[in-house]
Design a protein around this motif. Structure first.
Motif, PDB file in Angstrom:
ATOM      1  N   VAL A   1       0.846  -1.192   0.000  1.00  0.00           N
ATOM      2  CA  VAL A   1       0.000   0.000   0.000  1.00  0.00           C
ATOM      3  C   VAL A   1       0.882   1.242   0.000  1.00  0.00           C
ATOM      4  N   ALA A   2       0.379   2.318  -0.569  1.00  0.00           N
ATOM      5  CA  ALA A   2       1.187   3.525  -0.736  1.00  0.00           C
ATOM      6  C   ALA A   2       1.342   4.313   0.550  1.00  0.00           C
ATOM      7  N   GLU A   3       0.347   4.261   1.425  1.00  0.00           N
ATOM      8  CA  GLU A   3       0.353   5.071   2.640  1.00  0.00           C
ATOM      9  C   GLU A   3       0.470   4.165   3.859  1.00  0.00           C
ATOM     10  N   ILE A   4       1.496   4.356   4.660  1.00  0.00           N
ATOM     11  CA  ILE A   4       1.729   3.465   5.790  1.00  0.00           C
ATOM     12  C   ILE A   4       0.615   3.553   6.831  1.00  0.00           C
ATOM     13  N   ASP A   5      -0.059   4.687   6.941  1.00  0.00           N
ATOM     14  CA  ASP A   5      -1.096   4.807   7.958  1.00  0.00           C
ATOM     15  C   ASP A   5      -2.393   4.114   7.565  1.00  0.00           C
ATOM     16  N   THR A   6      -2.440   3.493   6.390  1.00  0.00           N
ATOM     17  CA  THR A   6      -3.631   2.726   5.995  1.00  0.00           C
ATOM     18  C   THR A   6      -3.434   1.221   6.184  1.00  0.00           C
ATOM     19  N   VAL A   7      -2.229   0.802   6.575  1.00  0.00           N
ATOM     20  CA  VAL A   7      -1.929  -0.630   6.681  1.00  0.00           C
ATOM     21  C   VAL A   7      -2.903  -1.327   7.620  1.00  0.00           C
ATOM     22  N   ALA A   8      -3.185  -0.723   8.781  1.00  0.00           N
ATOM     23  CA  ALA A   8      -4.055  -1.358   9.767  1.00  0.00           C
ATOM     24  C   ALA A   8      -5.456  -1.607   9.221  1.00  0.00           C
ATOM     25  N   GLU A   9      -5.928  -0.765   8.319  1.00  0.00           N
ATOM     26  CA  GLU A   9      -7.258  -0.956   7.736  1.00  0.00           C
ATOM     27  C   GLU A   9      -7.325  -2.265   6.956  1.00  0.00           C
ATOM     28  N   TYR A  10      -6.228  -2.603   6.287  1.00  0.00           N
ATOM     29  CA  TYR A  10      -6.192  -3.844   5.514  1.00  0.00           C
ATOM     30  C   TYR A  10      -6.047  -5.051   6.427  1.00  0.00           C
ATOM     31  N   VAL A  11      -5.402  -4.845   7.580  1.00  0.00           N
ATOM     32  CA  VAL A  11      -5.331  -5.923   8.566  1.00  0.00           C
ATOM     33  C   VAL A  11      -6.737  -6.228   9.088  1.00  0.00           C
ATOM     34  N   VAL A  12      -7.508  -5.190   9.399  1.00  0.00           N
ATOM     35  CA  VAL A  12      -8.881  -5.364   9.872  1.00  0.00           C
ATOM     36  C   VAL A  12      -9.705  -6.140   8.850  1.00  0.00           C
ATOM     37  N   ALA A  13      -9.462  -5.902   7.565  1.00  0.00           N
ATOM     38  CA  ALA A  13     -10.222  -6.564   6.498  1.00  0.00           C
ATOM     39  C   ALA A  13      -9.814  -8.012   6.296  1.00  0.00           C
ATOM     40  N   GLY A  14      -8.827  -8.473   7.084  1.00  0.00           N
ATOM     41  CA  GLY A  14      -8.425  -9.871   6.999  1.00  0.00           C
ATOM     42  C   GLY A  14      -7.492 -10.194   5.850  1.00  0.00           C
ATOM     43  N   LEU A  15      -6.800  -9.173   5.344  1.00  0.00           N
ATOM     44  CA  LEU A  15      -5.926  -9.380   4.188  1.00  0.00           C
ATOM     45  C   LEU A  15      -4.500  -9.745   4.579  1.00  0.00           C
ATOM     46  N   GLY A  16      -4.194  -9.751   5.862  1.00  0.00           N
ATOM     47  CA  GLY A  16      -2.858 -10.108   6.308  1.00  0.00           C
ATOM     48  C   GLY A  16      -2.516  -9.433   7.611  1.00  0.00           C
ATOM     49  N   LEU A  17      -1.313  -9.712   8.102  1.00  0.00           N
ATOM     50  CA  LEU A  17      -0.780  -9.057   9.298  1.00  0.00           C
ATOM     51  C   LEU A  17       0.180  -7.955   8.868  1.00  0.00           C
ATOM     52  N   ALA A  18       0.743  -7.246   9.825  1.00  0.00           N
ATOM     53  CA  ALA A  18       1.683  -6.179   9.487  1.00  0.00           C
ATOM     54  C   ALA A  18       2.724  -6.009  10.587  1.00  0.00           C
ATOM     55  N   LEU A  19       3.929  -5.666  10.189  1.00  0.00           N
ATOM     56  CA  LEU A  19       4.987  -5.244  11.105  1.00  0.00           C
ATOM     57  C   LEU A  19       5.339  -3.819  10.713  1.00  0.00           C
ATOM     58  N   VAL A  20       4.876  -2.855  11.493  1.00  0.00           N
ATOM     59  CA  VAL A  20       5.002  -1.445  11.127  1.00  0.00           C
ATOM     60  C   VAL A  20       5.348  -0.619  12.360  1.00  0.00           C
ATOM     61  N   PRO A  21       5.830   0.621  12.166  1.00  0.00           N
ATOM     62  CA  PRO A  21       6.038   1.502  13.313  1.00  0.00           C
ATOM     63  C   PRO A  21       4.715   1.739  14.047  1.00  0.00           C
ATOM     64  N   GLN A  22       4.798   1.850  15.349  1.00  0.00           N
ATOM     65  CA  GLN A  22       3.588   1.962  16.169  1.00  0.00           C
ATOM     66  C   GLN A  22       2.718   3.138  15.783  1.00  0.00           C
ATOM     67  N   PHE A  23       3.317   4.271  15.395  1.00  0.00           N
ATOM     68  CA  PHE A  23       2.526   5.455  15.078  1.00  0.00           C
ATOM     69  C   PHE A  23       1.544   5.180  13.945  1.00  0.00           C
ATOM     70  N   ALA A  24       1.903   4.252  13.038  1.00  0.00           N
ATOM     71  CA  ALA A  24       1.066   3.996  11.865  1.00  0.00           C
ATOM     72  C   ALA A  24      -0.210   3.252  12.212  1.00  0.00           C
ATOM     73  N   ALA A  25      -0.253   2.600  13.384  1.00  0.00           N
ATOM     74  CA  ALA A  25      -1.424   1.803  13.757  1.00  0.00           C
ATOM     75  C   ALA A  25      -2.174   2.367  14.959  1.00  0.00           C
ATOM     76  N   MET A  26      -1.699   3.458  15.535  1.00  0.00           N
ATOM     77  CA  MET A  26      -2.359   4.036  16.698  1.00  0.00           C
ATOM     78  C   MET A  26      -3.763   4.519  16.315  1.00  0.00           C
ATOM     79  N   GLY A  27      -4.730   4.177  17.138  1.00  0.00           N
ATOM     80  CA  GLY A  27      -6.091   4.610  16.865  1.00  0.00           C
ATOM     81  C   GLY A  27      -6.879   3.664  15.991  1.00  0.00           C
ATOM     82  N   ALA A  28      -6.221   2.653  15.419  1.00  0.00           N
ATOM     83  CA  ALA A  28      -6.933   1.702  14.576  1.00  0.00           C
ATOM     84  C   ALA A  28      -7.870   0.847  15.414  1.00  0.00           C
ATOM     85  N   GLN A  29      -9.054   0.556  14.884  1.00  0.00           N
ATOM     86  CA  GLN A  29     -10.050  -0.231  15.592  1.00  0.00           C
ATOM     87  C   GLN A  29      -9.963  -1.701  15.196  1.00  0.00           C
TER      88      GLN A  29
END
Length: 316
Positions: free
Chosen positions: A229-257
């Motif tokens: 994905v082009a934007e690191i702060d959208t990675v968690a949205e794809y994790v929620v959708a069941g498309l995979g896991l992620a190893l990313v800096p914490q700031f990119a996933a803060m606030g994700a539901q």
């Protein structure tokens, strides 16, 4: 007698188009009509007797002549800015332009607040913001080519030898899993436990991607990146959708539901934001003033003059 029409205006407009590879974006940046930008470039091509852009593709490209001219045009424009600074009256305050490169979707530095404070002290300095097209590696290349004066970028281990600067912010890495994942109740996880899982990440060339790839390689664990994905702060949205896991800096996933952030058990270096400038180009006074402000205001000390700026390339 033939009088040349080429002047600094032609070179400035050409450089803007060449950097953005877009007449529209260059016109917006220069506060000119697109027709005026196109006409100026055509005048320059007519004067030089060469085509500077290949317009046969969907996106324009520099020709070989355009590539050669860009290096020289940037040098001339930079020298003109230095002359303007040198000739400014003492006591009138800083003048000129600072071109600043940024990573997309990285909010570890309050750039609007920082530049607001800078503008309050230096109201006659224009700051041009440019985002990286291909992650931090793109920002490094822009600094080396002289297309930008300063950048906030991600570096792995240390800055390239052509740059100098220091760390201004950092964020630890976390593993992001869906709330329903079998590992979701854990506080930490080893990368070996993730063998066989699919992952979401940013493209190659981004600093965070390199750190993630290096971490899995060091752990001796293979990783399948199923989606980039082009934007690191959208990675968690794809994790929620069941498309995979992620190893990313914490700031990119803060606030994700509906996700859980797990601490990796391996010793993974943090994602670090560096303020960087080129070693090969003289530092103009306006750029130096912006660096000084970063030294005072940002969390980590900026080692702007150190030849071995501390260890540790928004795309991230």
């Amino acid at each position: 007698m033939h009088y040349r029409v080429m002047d600094i205006r032609h070179l400035t407009v050409f450089a803007a188009v060449a950097q953005d590879l877009s007449f529209t974006r260059a016109a917006e940046r220069l506060l000119l009509a697109q027709s005026a930008v196109s006409t100026t470039v055509r005048e320059l091509e007519h004067e030089l007797g060469v085509e500077l852009f290949d317009r046969t593709h969907r996106q324009i490209r520099l020709t070989r002549a355009g590539d050669e001219l860009l290096v020289r045009a940037l040098d001339i424009v930079d020298r003109m800015r230095q002359i303007e600074e040198a000739m400014s009256e003492p006591g009138t305050g800083l003048r000129g332009t600072v071109s600043m490169g940024l990573m997309t979707a990285v909010n570890l530095v309050d750039v609007p607040g920082l530049l607001g404070e800078f503008h309050a002290t230096n109201p006659q300095v224009t700051v041009q913001l440019r985002t990286a097209r291909l992650g931090s590696s793109d920002l490094v290349a822009q600094l080396e080519r002289g297309e930008i004066d300063i950048a906030l970028l991600a570096a792995v281990n240390r800055l390239p030898a052509s740059l100098r600067g220091g760390v201004v912010a950092s964020s630890p890495f976390v593993v992001v899993v869906p709330a329903q994942h079998p590992l979701a109740r854990s506080q930490s996880v080893s990368l070996g436990q993730l063998d066989g899982e699919g992952f979401i990440d940013v493209p190659l060339g981004y600093g965070s991607r390199r750190i993630s790839d290096d971490a899995f390689a060091a752990a001796g664990t293979s990783r399948r990146v199923l989606m980039e994905v082009a934007e690191i702060d959208t990675v968690a949205e794809y994790v929620v959708a069941g498309l995979g896991l992620a190893l990313v800096p914490q700031f990119a996933a803060m606030g994700a539901q509906d996700v859980r952030l797990l601490r990796p058990q391996e010793d993974i270096p943090p994602f670090e934001v560096w303020a960087a400038v080129s070693r090969r180009r003289p530092l103009r006074r306006a750029t130096s003033a912006l660096l000084d402000l970063m030294k005072r205001e940002l969390v980590d000390p900026l080692v702007a003059g150190s030849p071995d700026a501390a260890p540790a390339t928004n795309g991230a």
